[in-house]
Design a protein around this motif. Structure first.
Motif, PDB file in Angstrom:
ATOM      1  N   PRO A   1     115.174   9.038  20.011  1.00  0.00           N
ATOM      2  CA  PRO A   1     116.003  10.056  19.355  1.00  0.00           C
ATOM      3  C   PRO A   1     115.286  11.400  19.198  1.00  0.00           C
ATOM      4  O   PRO A   1     114.114  11.534  19.535  1.00  0.00           O
ATOM      5  CB  PRO A   1     116.301   9.434  17.992  1.00  0.00           C
ATOM      6  CG  PRO A   1     115.215   8.451  17.771  1.00  0.00           C
ATOM      7  CD  PRO A   1     114.753   7.978  19.108  1.00  0.00           C
ATOM      8  N   ALA A   2     116.014  12.362  18.665  1.00  0.00           N
ATOM      9  CA  ALA A   2     115.427  13.671  18.376  1.00  0.00           C
ATOM     10  C   ALA A   2     114.262  13.482  17.401  1.00  0.00           C
ATOM     11  O   ALA A   2     114.284  12.564  16.572  1.00  0.00           O
ATOM     12  CB  ALA A   2     116.483  14.585  17.771  1.00  0.00           C
ATOM     13  N   PRO A   3     113.215  14.308  17.502  1.00  0.00           N
ATOM     14  CA  PRO A   3     112.058  14.142  16.615  1.00  0.00           C
ATOM     15  C   PRO A   3     112.392  14.509  15.162  1.00  0.00           C
ATOM     16  O   PRO A   3     113.293  15.299  14.914  1.00  0.00           O
ATOM     17  CB  PRO A   3     111.034  15.120  17.182  1.00  0.00           C
ATOM     18  CG  PRO A   3     111.820  16.119  17.946  1.00  0.00           C
ATOM     19  CD  PRO A   3     113.064  15.440  18.431  1.00  0.00           C
ATOM     20  N   GLU A   4     111.629  13.891  14.264  1.00  0.00           N
ATOM     21  CA  GLU A   4     111.751  14.289  12.860  1.00  0.00           C
ATOM     22  C   GLU A   4     111.230  15.710  12.708  1.00  0.00           C
ATOM     23  O   GLU A   4     110.352  16.120  13.464  1.00  0.00           O
ATOM     24  CB  GLU A   4     110.885  13.365  11.986  1.00  0.00           C
ATOM     25  CG  GLU A   4     111.378  11.941  11.908  1.00  0.00           C
ATOM     26  CD  GLU A   4     110.325  11.031  11.279  1.00  0.00           C
ATOM     27  OE1 GLU A   4     109.562  11.504  10.416  1.00  0.00           O
ATOM     28  OE2 GLU A   4     110.270   9.844  11.674  1.00  0.00           O
TER      29      GLU A   4
ATOM     30  N   GLU B   1     108.096  17.822  16.292  1.00  0.00           N
ATOM     31  CA  GLU B   1     108.596  18.246  17.591  1.00  0.00           C
ATOM     32  C   GLU B   1     107.438  18.481  18.558  1.00  0.00           C
ATOM     33  O   GLU B   1     106.396  19.011  18.163  1.00  0.00           O
ATOM     34  CB  GLU B   1     109.392  19.564  17.465  1.00  0.00           C
ATOM     35  CG  GLU B   1     110.633  19.481  16.590  1.00  0.00           C
ATOM     36  CD  GLU B   1     110.357  19.785  15.128  1.00  0.00           C
ATOM     37  OE1 GLU B   1     109.165  19.890  14.738  1.00  0.00           O
ATOM     38  OE2 GLU B   1     111.335  19.903  14.370  1.00  0.00           O
ATOM     39  N   ASN B   2     107.635  18.078  19.802  1.00  0.00           N
ATOM     40  CA  ASN B   2     106.637  18.327  20.841  1.00  0.00           C
ATOM     41  C   ASN B   2     107.341  18.977  22.033  1.00  0.00           C
ATOM     42  O   ASN B   2     108.163  18.339  22.692  1.00  0.00           O
ATOM     43  CB  ASN B   2     105.997  16.994  21.260  1.00  0.00           C
ATOM     44  CG  ASN B   2     104.956  17.184  22.352  1.00  0.00           C
ATOM     45  OD1 ASN B   2     104.810  18.270  22.915  1.00  0.00           O
ATOM     46  ND2 ASN B   2     104.244  16.110  22.675  1.00  0.00           N
ATOM     47  N   PRO B   3     107.033  20.244  22.301  1.00  0.00           N
ATOM     48  CA  PRO B   3     107.752  20.949  23.384  1.00  0.00           C
ATOM     49  C   PRO B   3     107.459  20.392  24.778  1.00  0.00           C
ATOM     50  O   PRO B   3     108.102  20.798  25.746  1.00  0.00           O
ATOM     51  CB  PRO B   3     107.261  22.398  23.251  1.00  0.00           C
ATOM     52  CG  PRO B   3     105.989  22.322  22.498  1.00  0.00           C
ATOM     53  CD  PRO B   3     106.066  21.108  21.611  1.00  0.00           C
TER      54      PRO B   3
ATOM     55  N   ALA C   1     116.938  16.252  29.670  1.00  0.00           N
ATOM     56  CA  ALA C   1     117.465  17.015  30.805  1.00  0.00           C
ATOM     57  C   ALA C   1     118.284  18.223  30.366  1.00  0.00           C
ATOM     58  O   ALA C   1     118.648  19.063  31.181  1.00  0.00           O
ATOM     59  CB  ALA C   1     118.295  16.098  31.701  1.00  0.00           C
ATOM     60  N   GLY C   2     118.568  18.325  29.065  1.00  0.00           N
ATOM     61  CA  GLY C   2     119.238  19.507  28.554  1.00  0.00           C
ATOM     62  C   GLY C   2     118.255  20.499  27.954  1.00  0.00           C
ATOM     63  O   GLY C   2     118.642  21.511  27.387  1.00  0.00           O
ATOM     64  N   GLY C   3     116.959  20.182  28.061  1.00  0.00           N
ATOM     65  CA  GLY C   3     115.927  21.072  27.544  1.00  0.00           C
ATOM     66  C   GLY C   3     115.643  20.878  26.064  1.00  0.00           C
ATOM     67  O   GLY C   3     114.797  21.565  25.499  1.00  0.00           O
ATOM     68  N   ALA C   4     116.328  19.921  25.412  1.00  0.00           N
ATOM     69  CA  ALA C   4     116.107  19.698  23.978  1.00  0.00           C
ATOM     70  C   ALA C   4     114.893  18.798  23.768  1.00  0.00           C
ATOM     71  O   ALA C   4     114.596  17.939  24.594  1.00  0.00           O
ATOM     72  CB  ALA C   4     117.343  19.048  23.359  1.00  0.00           C
ATOM     73  N   MET C   5     114.208  19.012  22.647  1.00  0.00           N
ATOM     74  CA  MET C   5     113.057  18.168  22.340  1.00  0.00           C
ATOM     75  C   MET C   5     113.525  16.789  21.907  1.00  0.00           C
ATOM     76  O   MET C   5     114.465  16.663  21.125  1.00  0.00           O
ATOM     77  CB  MET C   5     112.190  18.817  21.274  1.00  0.00           C
ATOM     78  CG  MET C   5     111.367  19.974  21.853  1.00  0.00           C
ATOM     79  SD  MET C   5     110.175  20.618  20.678  1.00  0.00           S
ATOM     80  CE  MET C   5     111.143  21.900  19.905  1.00  0.00           C
ATOM     81  N   VAL C   6     112.885  15.769  22.456  1.00  0.00           N
ATOM     82  CA  VAL C   6     113.214  14.376  22.138  1.00  0.00           C
ATOM     83  C   VAL C   6     111.914  13.622  21.852  1.00  0.00           C
ATOM     84  O   VAL C   6     110.850  14.237  21.694  1.00  0.00           O
ATOM     85  CB  VAL C   6     113.997  13.703  23.293  1.00  0.00           C
ATOM     86  CG1 VAL C   6     115.388  14.308  23.420  1.00  0.00           C
ATOM     87  CG2 VAL C   6     113.246  13.798  24.612  1.00  0.00           C
ATOM     88  N   THR C   7     112.003  12.296  21.793  1.00  0.00           N
ATOM     89  CA  THR C   7     110.801  11.476  21.597  1.00  0.00           C
ATOM     90  C   THR C   7     110.763  10.416  22.697  1.00  0.00           C
ATOM     91  O   THR C   7     111.749  10.230  23.415  1.00  0.00           O
ATOM     92  CB  THR C   7     110.832  10.779  20.223  1.00  0.00           C
ATOM     93  OG1 THR C   7     112.089  10.088  20.091  1.00  0.00           O
ATOM     94  CG2 THR C   7     110.676  11.768  19.091  1.00  0.00           C
ATOM     95  N   ILE C   8     109.626   9.751  22.815  1.00  0.00           N
ATOM     96  CA  ILE C   8     109.524   8.636  23.757  1.00  0.00           C
ATOM     97  C   ILE C   8     109.205   7.380  22.962  1.00  0.00           C
ATOM     98  O   ILE C   8     108.423   7.422  22.005  1.00  0.00           O
ATOM     99  CB  ILE C   8     108.476   8.931  24.865  1.00  0.00           C
ATOM    100  CG1 ILE C   8     108.529   7.838  25.945  1.00  0.00           C
ATOM    101  CG2 ILE C   8     107.067   9.101  24.288  1.00  0.00           C
ATOM    102  CD1 ILE C   8     107.843   8.234  27.249  1.00  0.00           C
TER     103      ILE C   8
END
Lengths: 219, 221
Positions: free
Chosen positions: B59-62, B66-68, B73-80
């Motif tokens: 999901p999106a980071p807390e 955030e890690n740029p 694929a939409g350029g949004a910051m996510v997590t792994i």
């Protein structure tokens, strides 16, 4: 020993009007921003840019489009940079839209010494126009031709002085493919280390592919 | 009709999320398809691919984490997630074209009864480019189109797409807020219906010809 590290003037002297330049990055992630600053400052015109997308007006390769330095862009997506669409409609920028997987393979096959790739992507769409169709085992494919460049500018997270590159997380994207497909390859090194500091098993771009290393000024 | 668009989108996302089985590799497009991730049932472990170069997308980071360098694929910051990994764009599309991705879920400008999809260009109006969509629909084992049934009152499921195609004859399933269609060699079949609509209402809002499955079920959402 390897003598690959260059400064701003060295890099600027590589830039010529009308060049074909590949720029690594995906919507600005993993893109060599300092090298793009220098291409901007060079004022070079009529460039052909090969890039996954044209990023944003104020970020990555999108800045070169916004500065009207490109005559042509070969890319898979322009939707996040209104300037690309505007110049395309005005007729001042030639935009060749290529499916993303096809773009990756056209670059990869150039770097791998292949004469093209056969892909099912684009069959039955406008993408097939003007392309040779080849049937293999009853399946139709488009023959997609290699894409090469005079210069590739890529972004490396950790680079050793021999040119070995490691890319962090999703900054990898098109960077290692472009590193194989251009006559001159310049990597912007976010972190520059001595040979031996990177685990050989984890190197993603082998050093001999990299012509020059430029130490990043990104913060 | 279901007038509340947010509700309609949630119905679609919930229904699609029920398609997946444990450990399947799935690619979700930007927008409505991304919402599917919020509805994956407990106990089902789906491995999400992002075509810019990762599997195991979280999901999106807390805030503050955030890690740029970790983007979708939409350029949004996510997590792994711990099972995830990164790769280059050629490997990413080899996974896609090579039939290693079980499902791709994406939106549509138009979709038709032959399973053709138009999703990337409105000539003269909107030319964003196809990005990875053409490869995804040609390469994924199953192509699910997620779309509101109509746009400004006009049907989106047509006899034949009028806009330039993303690909022809590739869609397997169409999920709207009103029902679920399967694309079969014999044409379009309505296989599930939302309890809050009727077959007549669906017919009135669908340009495509379709048959109603003998085994028509209520859409579980």
């Amino acid at each position: 020993m390897f003598d690959k590290i260059i400064n701003k003037n060295d890099f600027t002297s590589l830039i010529k009007d009308g060049m074909v330049i590949m720029v690594g990055g995906f919507l600005g992630c993993g893109t060599p921003e300092t090298l793009i600053d220098l291409v901007l400052a060079s004022g070079a015109k009529n460039l052909t840019l090969i890039c996954n997308d044209t990023s944003f007006v104020d970020r990555g390769v999108g800045r070169l489009v916004a500065a009207k330095q490109a005559a042509k862009v070969i890319t898979s997506h322009i939707g996040t940079n209104p300037e690309t669409g505007k110049q395309m409609v005005e007729g001042t920028l030639n935009v060749e839209l290529v499916p993303q997987g096809t773009l990756a393979e056209r670059i990869r096959c150039a770097g791998a010494g292949l004469g093209g790739v056969l892909t099912p992507t684009g069959v039955g769409t406008v993408v097939e126009e003007g392309k040779q169709k080849i049937t293999v085992d009853g399946h139709e494919y488009l023959l997609e031709l290699p894409l090469r460049a005079d210069l590739a500018i890529i972004n490396g997270s950790s680079v050793d002085k021999a040119g070995n590159v490691v890319y962090n997380a999703t900054t990898r994207n098109f960077n290692p493919l472009m590193a194989m497909a251009a006559s001159v390859v310049v990597v912007e090194a976010e972190k520059l280390v001595e040979p031996g500091a990177l685990m050989p098993e984890l190197v993603m771009t082998p050093g001999p592919l990299v012509t020059h290393i430029f130490k990043s000024e990104k913060r | 009709m279901i007038e509340d668009i947010e509700l309609a989108k949630n119905i679609i996302a919930k229904r699609i999320a029920r398609e997946f089985k444990n450990n399947q590799l799935v690619n979700l497009g930007i927008g409505l398809p991304t919402m599917v991730a919020n509805h994956i049932p407990q106990g089902v472990n789906v491995i999400l691919q992002s075509e810019n170069g990762m599997i195991g997308m979280g999901p999106a980071p807390e805030p503050g984490k955030e890690n740029p360098e970790v983007t979708n694929a939409g350029g949004a910051m996510v997590t792994i997630l711990p099972h995830g990994c990164y790769f280059d764009s050629a490997t990413s599309f080899a996974l896609i074209r090579g039939k290693h991705v079980e499902y791709t879920v994406l939106g549509a400008l138009e979709v038709d009864q032959e399973g053709s999809l138009a999703s990337w260009i409105i000539p003269g109006k909107k030319v964003p480019g196809m990005g990875g969509a053409m490869d995804l629909v040609v390469g994924a084992k199953n192509v699910i189109v997620s779309t509101l049934h109509t746009e400004r009152g006009k049907p989106k499921i047509l006899k034949k797409c009028r806009l330039p195609l993303t690909a022809r004859h590739v869609v397997n399933m169409i999920v709207t807020e009103l029902g679920v269609f399967r694309v079969t060699p014999g044409g379009l079949a309505l296989i599930e219906i939302n309890k809050d609509t009727t077959i007549d209402e669906i017919r009135a809002n669908t340009e495509a010809d379709f048959i109603v499955s003998d085994n028509l079920k209520t859409m579980e959402v």
